[in-house]
Design a protein around this motif. Structure first.
Motif, PDB file in Angstrom:
ATOM      1  N   ALA A 221       7.576 -11.903   5.559  1.00 30.82           N
ATOM      2  CA  ALA A 221       8.236 -10.689   6.046  1.00 30.82           C
ATOM      3  C   ALA A 221       8.319 -10.769   7.566  1.00 30.82           C
ATOM      4  N   GLU A 231       8.186  -1.879   7.046  1.00 34.27           N
ATOM      5  CA  GLU A 231       6.871  -1.352   6.680  1.00 34.27           C
ATOM      6  C   GLU A 231       6.889  -0.681   5.317  1.00 34.27           C
ATOM      7  N   LEU A 234       6.950  -3.266   2.642  1.00 38.08           N
ATOM      8  CA  LEU A 234       5.651  -3.922   2.498  1.00 38.08           C
ATOM      9  C   LEU A 234       4.635  -3.010   1.810  1.00 38.08           C
ATOM     10  N   ARG A 235       4.704  -1.709   2.085  1.00 39.43           N
ATOM     11  CA  ARG A 235       3.797  -0.785   1.396  1.00 39.43           C
ATOM     12  C   ARG A 235       4.064  -0.795  -0.102  1.00 39.43           C
ATOM     13  N   ASN A 238       2.741  -3.979  -1.483  1.00 34.64           N
ATOM     14  CA  ASN A 238       1.287  -3.992  -1.408  1.00 34.64           C
ATOM     15  C   ASN A 238       0.649  -3.281  -2.592  1.00 34.64           C
ATOM     16  N   VAL A 246       1.455 -12.385   1.126  1.00 35.54           N
ATOM     17  CA  VAL A 246       2.388 -12.032   2.190  1.00 35.54           C
ATOM     18  C   VAL A 246       1.958 -12.649   3.514  1.00 35.54           C
ATOM     19  N   ALA A 248       3.101 -11.600   7.169  1.00 33.56           N
ATOM     20  CA  ALA A 248       3.856 -10.557   7.867  1.00 33.56           C
ATOM     21  C   ALA A 248       3.883 -10.860   9.359  1.00 33.56           C
ATOM     22  N   LEU A 260       0.164  -3.051  10.921  1.00 29.25           N
ATOM     23  CA  LEU A 260      -0.012  -4.024   9.837  1.00 29.25           C
ATOM     24  C   LEU A 260      -1.456  -4.502   9.761  1.00 29.25           C
ATOM     25  N   TRP A 265      -4.860  -3.819   2.729  1.00 23.49           N
ATOM     26  CA  TRP A 265      -4.031  -4.683   1.890  1.00 23.49           C
ATOM     27  C   TRP A 265      -4.677  -4.915   0.528  1.00 23.49           C
ATOM     28  N   VAL A 269      -2.983 -11.548   2.517  1.00 23.67           N
ATOM     29  CA  VAL A 269      -2.034 -11.363   3.609  1.00 23.67           C
ATOM     30  C   VAL A 269      -2.491 -12.115   4.850  1.00 23.67           C
TER      31      VAL A 269
END
Length: 386
Positions: A221, A231, A234-235, A238, A246, A248, A260, A265, A269
């Motif tokens: 990402a 964001e 990604l949430r 997640n 991930v 990021a 982040l 998480w 990540v």
């Protein structure tokens, strides 16, 4: 044997770029790296940004810093400005005005060095370059490298250019419509850094280096101050429960990087801020979540990585998105739920659709584009004559 005391004279290549977004500069860096690798003994390459000169009016010089804020806070204003300036009459007015504004800066850039070829990775500079070189005994060929894939601004197309490097047949057709002679157009792709071709380590080794698991798909990402919606996407991922990990990248957005890092998480990540070398990350990944910038798309395709486009700026990025989607190498996500749905579909049935998208990305990718540009530029060196 006595060595000659006469220094080896190298041909000089000047690349003119701008720091409006990341793409123009990254294309310039890619071309410079390819020229240096191929012709370094005979070639001296310099990259310059004319807009950084203090003689440039503040409103134009500051447009580079203002770009991030405008596209994020006032996207409708950006869209209207882009569309208005892309009208034929308006674009010619902008072109003529910018040539006069930048003329002294261009003359000085060229006067301080005996330039053999000028490469432009930002379309606004072309008229100023040609005006600054007009009437000189020493002819300076100019090469324009277009850094978007389909619907590009008219300012990219200047009939008096010696070569127009187009990324796609669509851009080549637009160049002809705007008066660039067909024999001066080459379809090469958007130049990406040679590192993307040189990185040959297997994904497993790259993942181990990044501290990632070997047996889970990797979503890369990529954000920045210009990217909205990342964001939220990604949430959603997640909390999705998908067998995913991930990487990021905040892209220099310190606030995003902090948030982040502070996220709780539920998937493996790795959070990074600004990254100089994207090649290892892209080669380690299975897919990319990003905006539809020309260089980000070109780099992903060069590595055979399909894109989930979470953000598409009005104007040039619409064309980038349409090109990648039509080629089967990307899908657009309207929102966080849309991004989640795309990832779910790509991973279903053992990742069958993900593999199909990756194969399409490989077909569209042009990992050797920077070398092809370097070869074309080098072919023009002999035309610089007294």
């Amino acid at each position: 044997m006595l060595r000659s005391s006469v220094p080896h004279e190298r041909h000089r290549v000047l690349i003119l770029t701008a720091d409006i977004g990341f793409g123009h500069r990254r294309a310039a860096d890619a071309i410079a790296a390819a020229l240096t690798e191929r012709y370094g003994r005979d070639c001296a390459v310099e990259i310059a940004n004319p807009l950084q000169d203090e003689r440039v009016p503040g409103w134009l010089r500051n447009s580079q810093a203002d770009y991030d804020r405008i596209v994020r806070e006032a996207p409708d204003l950006y869209r209207r400005s882009y569309e208005a300036s892309d009208l034929r009459v308006a674009s010619r007015i902008v072109e003529s005005a910018s040539a006069l504004i930048l003329l002294d800066v261009m003359r000085d850039l060229l006067r301080r060095r005996r330039v053999d070829v000028v490469i432009v990775t930002y379309g606004l500079f072309q008229a100023a370059v040609r005006l600054a070189t007009g009437g000189r005994k020493h002819y300076v060929p100019m090469v324009t490298v277009v850094t978007d894939m389909a619907g590009v601004h008219r300012l990219w197309f200047y009939p008096k250019v010696d070569l127009c490097i187009a990324p796609t047949t669509r851009v080549a057709a637009l160049a002809q419509q705007e008066g660039v002679p067909a024999e001066r157009i080459r379809i090469v792709g958007i130049p990406v850094h040679p590192d993307f071709l040189r990185e040959v380590r297997p994904p497993a080794a790259l993942r181990a280096e990044l501290g990632l698991l070997p047996d889970r798909p990797v979503l890369l990402a990529v954000g920045s101050k210009r990217v909205s919606g990342l964001e939220a996407a990604l949430r959603a991922l997640n909390h999705s429960g998908l067998p995913l990990q991930v990487v990021a990248v905040a892209g220099g957005d310190d606030d995003l990087y902090r948030r982040l890092q502070e996220t709780q998480w539920h998937v493996p990540v790795r959070v990074l801020n600004y990254v100089e070398r994207m090649a290892p990350l892209l080669h380690a990944a299975d897919c990319v979540l990003a905006k539809a910038g020309g260089l980000m798309a070109a780099e992903s395709l060069a590595c055979g990585k399909p894109l989930i486009l979470i953000d598409v700026l009005p104007g040039q990025e619409v064309g980038n998105a349409e090109y990648c989607v039509a080629g089967g190498a990307a899908e657009r996500a309207a929102d966080a739920l849309g991004a989640l749905e795309i990832v779910h579909h790509w991973l279903a049935e053992g990742g069958m659709l993900l593999r199909q998208r990756a194969e399409a990305a490989l077909r569209l990718g042009r990992p050797r584009a920077a070398y092809e540009v370097a070869e074309l530029v080098w072919g023009l060196v002999g035309r610089a004559s007294d």
